[in-house]
Write a protein that holds these residues in place. Structure first.
Motif, PDB file in Angstrom:
ATOM      1  N   HIS A  48       0.919  -1.094   0.187  1.00 38.96           N
ATOM      2  CA  HIS A  48      -0.064  -0.061   0.028  1.00 38.96           C
ATOM      3  C   HIS A  48       0.768   1.203  -0.004  1.00 38.96           C
ATOM      4  CE1 HIS A  48      -3.054  -2.929   0.895  1.00 38.96           C
ATOM      5  NE2 HIS A  48      -2.307  -3.113   1.836  1.00 38.96           N
ATOM      6  N   VAL A  49       2.155   0.965   0.332  1.00 37.48           N
ATOM      7  CA  VAL A  49       3.044   1.946   0.071  1.00 37.48           C
ATOM      8  C   VAL A  49       4.262   1.687  -0.893  1.00 37.48           C
ATOM      9  CG1 VAL A  49       4.730   3.554   1.311  1.00 37.48           C
ATOM     10  CG2 VAL A  49       2.604   2.855   2.554  1.00 37.48           C
ATOM     11  N   PHE A  50       4.735   2.573  -1.772  1.00 36.99           N
ATOM     12  CA  PHE A  50       5.753   2.257  -2.726  1.00 36.99           C
ATOM     13  C   PHE A  50       6.824   2.161  -1.856  1.00 36.99           C
ATOM     14  CE2 PHE A  50       2.382   3.875  -5.866  1.00 36.99           C
ATOM     15  CZ  PHE A  50       2.767   2.727  -7.059  1.00 36.99           C
ATOM     16  N   PRO A  51       7.869   1.172  -2.206  1.00 37.36           N
ATOM     17  CA  PRO A  51       9.092   0.849  -1.668  1.00 37.36           C
ATOM     18  C   PRO A  51      10.274   2.150  -2.038  1.00 37.36           C
ATOM     19  CG  PRO A  51       8.949  -0.569  -3.226  1.00 37.36           C
ATOM     20  CD  PRO A  51       7.565   0.141  -3.264  1.00 37.36           C
ATOM     21  N   GLU A  52      11.186   2.387  -1.298  1.00 31.15           N
ATOM     22  CA  GLU A  52      11.941   3.562  -1.372  1.00 31.15           C
ATOM     23  C   GLU A  52      12.892   3.438  -2.546  1.00 31.15           C
ATOM     24  OE1 GLU A  52      13.440   5.776   1.943  1.00 31.15           O
ATOM     25  OE2 GLU A  52      11.296   6.048   2.692  1.00 31.15           O
ATOM     26  N   GLU A  53      13.342   2.197  -2.454  1.00 31.78           N
ATOM     27  CA  GLU A  53      14.193   1.689  -3.523  1.00 31.78           C
ATOM     28  C   GLU A  53      13.478   1.728  -4.908  1.00 31.78           C
ATOM     29  OE1 GLU A  53      17.621  -1.667  -3.631  1.00 31.78           O
ATOM     30  OE2 GLU A  53      16.516  -1.421  -1.676  1.00 31.78           O
ATOM     31  N   LYS A  54      14.092   2.191  -5.853  1.00 29.57           N
ATOM     32  CA  LYS A  54      13.346   2.293  -7.088  1.00 29.57           C
ATOM     33  C   LYS A  54      14.072   1.127  -7.953  1.00 29.57           C
ATOM     34  CE  LYS A  54      10.896   6.351  -7.195  1.00 29.57           C
ATOM     35  NZ  LYS A  54      10.377   6.239  -5.784  1.00 29.57           N
ATOM     36  N   ASP A  55      13.916   0.063  -7.665  1.00 29.57           N
ATOM     37  CA  ASP A  55      14.638  -1.084  -8.367  1.00 29.57           C
ATOM     38  C   ASP A  55      13.486  -2.000  -9.077  1.00 29.57           C
ATOM     39  OD1 ASP A  55      13.515  -2.011  -6.030  1.00 29.57           O
ATOM     40  OD2 ASP A  55      15.224  -3.481  -5.678  1.00 29.57           O
ATOM     41  N   TYR A  56      12.415  -1.382  -9.268  1.00 27.78           N
ATOM     42  CA  TYR A  56      11.255  -2.091  -9.806  1.00 27.78           C
ATOM     43  C   TYR A  56      10.633  -1.417 -11.245  1.00 27.78           C
ATOM     44  CZ  TYR A  56       8.814   1.360  -7.308  1.00 27.78           C
ATOM     45  OH  TYR A  56       8.364   2.639  -6.676  1.00 27.78           O
ATOM     46  N   ASP A  57      10.114  -2.150 -11.946  1.00 28.95           N
ATOM     47  CA  ASP A  57       9.272  -1.523 -13.080  1.00 28.95           C
ATOM     48  C   ASP A  57       7.856  -1.408 -12.679  1.00 28.95           C
ATOM     49  OD1 ASP A  57      11.618  -1.359 -14.669  1.00 28.95           O
ATOM     50  OD2 ASP A  57      10.878  -3.294 -15.671  1.00 28.95           O
ATOM     51  N   LEU A  58       7.150  -0.523 -13.347  1.00 27.79           N
ATOM     52  CA  LEU A  58       5.961  -0.286 -12.928  1.00 27.79           C
ATOM     53  C   LEU A  58       4.903  -0.524 -13.947  1.00 27.79           C
ATOM     54  CD1 LEU A  58       3.781   1.127 -10.787  1.00 27.79           C
ATOM     55  CD2 LEU A  58       4.355   3.133 -11.730  1.00 27.79           C
ATOM     56  N   PHE A  59       3.581  -0.973 -13.794  1.00 30.29           N
ATOM     57  CA  PHE A  59       2.704  -1.023 -14.886  1.00 30.29           C
ATOM     58  C   PHE A  59       1.358  -0.688 -14.291  1.00 30.29           C
ATOM     59  CE2 PHE A  59      -0.745  -2.851 -17.071  1.00 30.29           C
ATOM     60  CZ  PHE A  59      -0.627  -2.572 -18.533  1.00 30.29           C
ATOM     61  N   ILE A  60       0.518   0.071 -14.769  1.00 27.70           N
ATOM     62  CA  ILE A  60      -0.824   0.472 -14.239  1.00 27.70           C
ATOM     63  C   ILE A  60      -1.789  -0.377 -14.897  1.00 27.70           C
ATOM     64  CG2 ILE A  60      -2.478   2.584 -13.869  1.00 27.70           C
ATOM     65  CD1 ILE A  60       0.556   3.094 -12.740  1.00 27.70           C
ATOM     66  N   ALA A  61      -2.567  -1.296 -13.932  1.00 26.93           N
ATOM     67  CA  ALA A  61      -3.527  -1.829 -14.645  1.00 26.93           C
ATOM     68  C   ALA A  61      -4.880  -1.534 -13.858  1.00 26.93           C
ATOM     69  CB  ALA A  61      -3.073  -3.492 -13.942  1.00 26.93           C
ATOM     70  N   ILE A  62      -5.279  -0.490 -14.343  1.00 31.32           N
ATOM     71  CA  ILE A  62      -6.535  -0.249 -13.981  1.00 31.32           C
ATOM     72  C   ILE A  62      -7.649  -0.211 -15.366  1.00 31.32           C
ATOM     73  CG2 ILE A  62      -7.694   2.015 -12.945  1.00 31.32           C
ATOM     74  CD1 ILE A  62      -5.853   1.226 -10.825  1.00 31.32           C
ATOM     75  N   GLY A  63      -8.645  -0.625 -15.154  1.00 29.58           N
ATOM     76  CA  GLY A  63      -9.572  -0.820 -16.485  1.00 29.58           C
ATOM     77  C   GLY A  63     -10.289   0.455 -16.866  1.00 29.58           C
ATOM     78  N   ASP A  64     -10.619   1.139 -15.940  1.00 28.50           N
ATOM     79  CA  ASP A  64     -11.385   2.440 -16.334  1.00 28.50           C
ATOM     80  C   ASP A  64     -10.239   3.587 -17.029  1.00 28.50           C
ATOM     81  OD1 ASP A  64     -13.827   4.104 -16.032  1.00 28.50           O
ATOM     82  OD2 ASP A  64     -12.146   5.358 -15.067  1.00 28.50           O
ATOM     83  N   ASN A  65     -10.543   4.123 -18.108  1.00 27.50           N
ATOM     84  CA  ASN A  65      -9.744   4.695 -18.893  1.00 27.50           C
ATOM     85  C   ASN A  65      -9.315   6.046 -18.177  1.00 27.50           C
ATOM     86  OD1 ASN A  65      -9.714   2.990 -20.879  1.00 27.50           O
ATOM     87  ND2 ASN A  65     -11.265   4.163 -22.306  1.00 27.50           N
ATOM     88  N   LYS A  66     -10.365   6.783 -17.713  1.00 23.69           N
ATOM     89  CA  LYS A  66     -10.192   8.005 -16.976  1.00 23.69           C
ATOM     90  C   LYS A  66      -9.260   7.807 -15.727  1.00 23.69           C
ATOM     91  CE  LYS A  66     -12.066  12.435 -16.996  1.00 23.69           C
ATOM     92  NZ  LYS A  66     -12.659  13.181 -18.105  1.00 23.69           N
TER      93      LYS A  66
END
Ligand SMILES: CC(C)(COP(=O)(O)OP(=O)(O)OC[C@H]1O[C@@H](n2cnc3c(N)ncnc32)[C@H](O)[C@@H]1OP(=O)(O)O)[C@@H](O)C(=O)NCCC(=O)NCCS
Length: 196
Positions: A48-66
């Motif tokens: 529920h909180v992003f890790p401080e270390e930015k050693d990951y890629d990110l993908f946004i999987a939200i179906g609603d376009n807006k």
């Protein structure tokens, strides 16, 4: 080093994204979700909180376009995921955060804008210019030289004939057939589609 991915949105759409991410070589996948009650999503950990270390890629999987657009704009770098069974023409351009699902086909000369979902078994033919944060649902099809604005949703089984332009914020209902330009935002249903 292991390829790590955070998928934003522990939902059905996220589950499909995780499957594709695995096939794209991600070995360590976790979900981020605002819902504090969700700590596990199938085999995946939910944070529920992003890790401080930015050693990951990110993908946004939200179906609603807006909503997907609003959330995506908070991040600089969002990966694009492509199912290995998808067929993508050589001079196709895919924006950031696009997902192309199993058995989808995108033909040559087409541009797909940031954050667009090309869902399972859908097809986008040659020389389309597809806007940002569109969703082409399962088995929807656009013929050649179609242009769409931003946040266009083509429902399951929808069809768009060739040389048609569709403005921003249009929802085409399941099974709808678009035969003319759509110049006014709104929901369109039927064969051929009419404004709801
Ligand atoms: C178009 C849509 C958004 C309308 O949803 P809604 O506003 O909740 O509409 P309702 O279900 O209340 O239906 C209202 C009327 O429209 C008709 N209708 C709804 N969707 C229709 C469609 N796709 N095609 C033809 N008529 C449709 C209903 O039969 C109903 O008609 P009536 O008033 O004569 O009884 C929805 O039906 C739809 O097609 N969503 C697409 C979902 C989808 O493809 N998801 C894919 C995820 S991969």
């Amino acid at each position: 080093m292991k390829k790590k991915l955070i998928i934003y949105g522990a939902s059905g759409h996220g589950k499909v994204a995780a499957d594709i991410a695995k096939l794209n070589g991600y070995e360590d996948i976790i979900f981020y979700d605002d819902d504090q009650v969700k700590n596990k999503f199938g085999p995946f950990q939910v944070i529920h909180v992003f890790p401080e270390e930015k050693d990951y890629d990110l993908f946004i999987a939200i179906g609603d376009n807006k909503t997907r657009e609003l959330i995506s704009k908070r991040f600089d770098d969002i990966v694009t995921l492509i199912h290995p069974s998808a067929v993508i023409g050589e001079d196709v351009t895919l924006g950031n955060g696009v997902i192309v699902m199993a058995n989808a086909v995108i033909n040559p000369g087409t541009v797909i804008g940031d954050g667009t979902i090309i869902n399972t078994c859908s097809s986008i033919d040659h020389d389309n210019i597809i806007g940002k944060y569109n969703h082409f649902s399962v088995a929807s099809h656009s013929a050649g030289t179609v242009i769409t604005g931003d946040r266009v949703f083509a429902g399951i089984g929808a069809v768009i004939v060739n040389n048609v332009s569709i403005c921003d914020d249009v929802l085409i209902g399941a099974g709808g057939v678009v035969i003319d330009d759509i110049k006014e935002k709104g929901t369109y249903i039927g064969v051929p589609v009419k404004k709801k």
